[in-house]
Design an enzyme around this catalytic site. Structure first.
Site, short mmCIF file in Angstrom:
data_model
loop_
_atom_site.label_atom_id
_atom_site.label_comp_id
_atom_site.label_asym_id
_atom_site.label_seq_id
_atom_site.Cartn_x
_atom_site.Cartn_y
_atom_site.Cartn_z
N ARG A 138 -25.40 -27.74 17.23
CA ARG A 138 -24.79 -26.63 16.49
C ARG A 138 -25.80 -26.12 15.48
O ARG A 138 -26.53 -26.91 14.87
CB ARG A 138 -23.53 -27.08 15.72
CG ARG A 138 -22.39 -27.62 16.56
CD ARG A 138 -21.18 -27.87 15.67
NE ARG A 138 -20.20 -28.74 16.28
CZ ARG A 138 -19.25 -28.33 17.11
NH1 ARG A 138 -19.17 -27.06 17.43
NH2 ARG A 138 -18.38 -29.19 17.62
N HIS A 160 -25.51 -34.59 22.20
CA HIS A 160 -25.04 -34.58 20.81
C HIS A 160 -26.09 -35.17 19.86
O HIS A 160 -25.89 -35.19 18.65
CB HIS A 160 -23.73 -35.38 20.73
CG HIS A 160 -23.01 -35.28 19.43
ND1 HIS A 160 -22.87 -36.36 18.58
CD2 HIS A 160 -22.39 -34.24 18.82
CE1 HIS A 160 -22.18 -35.98 17.51
NE2 HIS A 160 -21.88 -34.71 17.63
#
EC number: 2.7.4.1
Length: 726
Positions: free
Chosen positions: A407, A467
């Protein structure tokens, strides 16, 4: 089976009675967020912020978790959770748990916060409470700014019930034809492109008020409701009732069948904008049965999907008031510091004739001296992580930059630095995780920008989300190549780095560099890498390594030594890890866990978890860092990284946990966890029944707010003691 030291009776550590439900545990966490909104020790506007977070969290919970459970019920899934619940039982328990929370939040806002705001000159008024001057102003604003945007939609045999978009606020309107006395039903959407709260000029405020007004206004939907005659000319407005719906918003991807993952996700995002099936209807409690039934029928929902509130709908919009320039009603300003070792750095140069011996150190020289730990937001993310990547982009000796990007922010300085690096001739490879929930669109945008300048963009592995938080810089130094790495616990997002607590390790140790190289080869090419020198990598070796570290503590205790585990994470859900922690507790290992959100382990159970203590810290910053400590018979080991102890992190994601080898950094991490374990202001203790009790200072003992302590420690570490937080 494991045998208790106190009993020869075998105990099945997989028994559902030893596990808490994941969904109900999450609701407990969100209840702690709601408590911050109700706690009079929290500054007033911050209380509105926490109400907004509580509601935003709930929206996502329904869009993803509740939607998933409803799909399981429809598919007649009978699989039980580790705590022994069916999907339908979970939905029933979610509703019974949530209804008191919803009642509490609205009652507190209407009866406590609204009057308090008024006392401080912030007047969130109802339209009917306006004076004539205020109404005249608002009606003029409606005609000029609101009316042109509105589209009333009739609902009758020739006009089917319209599509109601996800999270939209609407008015259900009943109108009557005065000639025929026939009643009609219509829907008016409250446009999200306009401010939710409409301000009224201060000079039109109540002149009788003793205190000056900082803000006066009304909710947008009320301004619309009291001007409905403009939308339905010639008709009599019988009644109007606000309502709000939530839809399934999780992406469904068949990666194996997608020729182009980027295109497949874009198509799914278009579906999400419209929204999937409705999962929740919110209405005001005074809505009559006939309107309520009409909405439920047309939305194909049942009474169990209906949530009644007393007051305003969509309180997530209260975040609007954080923009008011009233610092006395907010937390003291946050000041991030730059670590002393990174102060007065020499700027990088693309000129190869600039030598390492020139005056001043560069970022890489600092890392070569020894590893560096950074702790956000107490230490600046921009002056550490962003600067590291920017430094690499403009350093003539840097050959390549490799990075995982899960992100990032909409105006990402990190992505801009990567683009500059590519334009400066560096080889840049970035794994952009397109499946980062609710950030897919942002990541698609950056992936395309990166590709346009020649960056090698990879979209991840089929069936796995990437991740991990890793950067590697490859640099030519004299007659050798050196690799510099950053391994973090949080996203490469400068905006959330101001709100989340996270850690990052900078190092140029050969073992880490070699491991990160192998990791990127695993991510971008064809690799069956099964072992790493130091790193714990999911789904390759992380689960087994964590289990072996716990078992080592058990063996130490069984051999007459002490055993201790301290771990900090966001969530603890994985049944195998929990069962192994139970084994450790039964063997006598002392275990302290700091778990912000979901926790499915029951502490304090006789003969099971008597040696396990669990706290959750909910405060000004979102606790997001992951730290794992193992005593190891005085040969202590400590790790940081991106993974929680959840099935998805250990089995369905690419995660990286790194050992911390520098003894000074290891002590710093132990001190951080010690400060958190001693917190008596923001810490909540988990009870065996799944409830939490907030700690309070004993008698005359001082308040210990761990986040405030860590903030002040960071300020003192750089000599900025004049701005300490009281």
């Amino acid at each position: 089976m494991a045998k208790s030291k106190k009993s020869s009776t075998p105990i099945n550590l997989s028994d559902p009675q030893y596990y808490l439900n994941r969904e109900l545990s999450w609701l407990e966490f969100n209840g702690r967020v709601l408590h911050e909104a109700c706690d009079d020790r929290t500054p007033l506007l911050e209380r509105l912020k926490f109400l907004g977070i509580f509601n935003s969290n709930l929206d996502e919970f329904f869009m993803v978790r509740v939607a998933g459970l409803k799909q399981q019920v429809e598919a007649k899934v009978s699989l039980l959770t580790p705590d022994g619940r069916t999907p339908q039982q979970q939905l029933d328990d979610i509703r019974s748990t949530l209804i008191p929370h919803v009642k509490k939040e609205h009652q507190h806002f209407e009866e406590v916060l609204r009057p308090l705001l008024a006392n401080h000159g912030i007047h969130i008024l109802n339209y009917i409470d306006l004076n004539q001057k205020q109404r005249t102003h608002l009606d003029s604003y409606f005609e000029e700014q609101v009316f042109p945007v509105l589209t009333p939609l009739a609902v009758d045999p020739s006009h089917p019930f319209p599509f109601i978009s996800n999270l939209s606020l609407n008015l259900a309107v009943v109108v009557k034809n005065p000639d025929t006395e026939e009643e009609f039903f219509a829907r008016v959407k409250v446009p999200s492109v306009l401010p939710r709260f409409l301000p009224i000029p201060p000079e039109l405020g109540d002149q009788n008020s003793e205190k000056p007004a900082h803000w006066t206004g009304v909710p947008l939907e009320q301004a619309i409701a009291h001007n409905l005659e403009s939308l339905f000319p010639g008709m009599n407005i019988q009644e109007y009732h606000p309502f709000r719906i939530t839809r399934d918003a999780d992406l469904v991807l068949e990666e194996d069948e997608a020729d182009d993952l980027l295109l497949a996700i874009e198509q799914e995002l278009r579906k999400r904008r419209l929204g999937g099936s409705p999962v929740r209807l919110e209405i005001q409690s005074q809505t009559p049965d006939i309107v309520r039934s009409r909405l439920l029928q047309d939305l194909e929902l049942t009474e169990s999907d209906l949530y009644e509130v007393d007051g305003l709908l969509g309180l997530r919009d209260l975040m609007y008031f954080m923009s008011l320039p009233l610092p006395e009603l907010k937390d003291p300003p946050r000041q991030s510091v730059v670590p002393i070792r990174l102060q007065r750095l020499r700027e990088p140069s693309l000129d190869p004739d600039v030598l390492e011996t020139d005056e001043g150190k560069d970022f890489f020289a600092v890392i070569r001296e020894k590893d560096l730990l950074v702790h956000h937001p107490y230490q600046s993310f921009s002056e550490t992580v962003v600067r590291f990547i920017t430094h690499a982009a403009y350093d003539s000796n840097v050959l390549a930059i490799k990075m995982t990007l899960y992100r990032t922010s909409g105006d990402s300085p990190i992505v801009n630095a990567l683009i500059a690096a590519a334009e400066n001739g560096k080889q840049v490879s970035v794994l952009v995780e397109l499946k980062a929930r609710f950030d897919e669109e942002n990541n698609i945008y950056w992936a395309r920008r990166l590709e346009r300048v020649g960056v090698h963009v990879v979209y991840g592995l089929v069936g796995l989300k990437t991740h991990s938080k890793t950067v590697m810089v490859v640099r030519r130094e004299k007659d050798r190549i050196r690799r510099y790495v950053h391994i973090g616990t949080g996203n490469y997002n400068p905006k959330t780095a101001r709100l989340y607590t996270d850690l990052g390790l900078f190092s140029c140790r050969e073992e880490l560099g070699a491991d990160i190289t192998d990791l990127f080869n695993f991510l971008t090419g064809y690799s069956l890498q099964k072992s790493y020198r130091e790193l714990l990598v999911a789904p390759v070796n992380m689960r087994d390594r964590f289990l072996s570290l716990i078992h080592r503590e058990i063996e130490n205790v069984q051999n007459g030594f002490s055993g201790r585990i301290v771990a900090k994470m966001n969530s603890l859900v994985d049944p195998q890890i929990i069962a192994t922690l139970y084994e450790a507790s039964r063997a006598g290992v002392q275990i302290d866990l700091i778990i912000r959100g979901v926790c499915c382990l029951r502490p304090g159970l006789k003969d099971i978890s008597e040696n396990i203590r669990i706290i959750s810290i909910v405060g000004r910053f979102l606790e997001h860092s992951r730290i794992y400590y193992f005593h190891n018979n005085t040969q202590e080991e400590i790790y940081i990284g991106s993974a929680d102890w959840m099935r998805r992190n250990l089995d369905r994601r690419v995660e990286v946990i790194t050992p911390v080898k520098d003894p000074d950094i290891a002590k710093d991490l132990q001190e951080i966890m010690g400060i958190m374990l001693a917190d008596n202001r923001q810490a909540w203790e988990l009870q065996a029944d799944g409830t939490y009790i907030q700690r309070r200072p004993y008698d005359d003992s001082p308040e210990a707010n761990s986040q405030k302590i860590l903030m002040n420690m960071a300020l003192r570490s750089t000599g900025v003691a004049s701005n300490l937080i009281d």
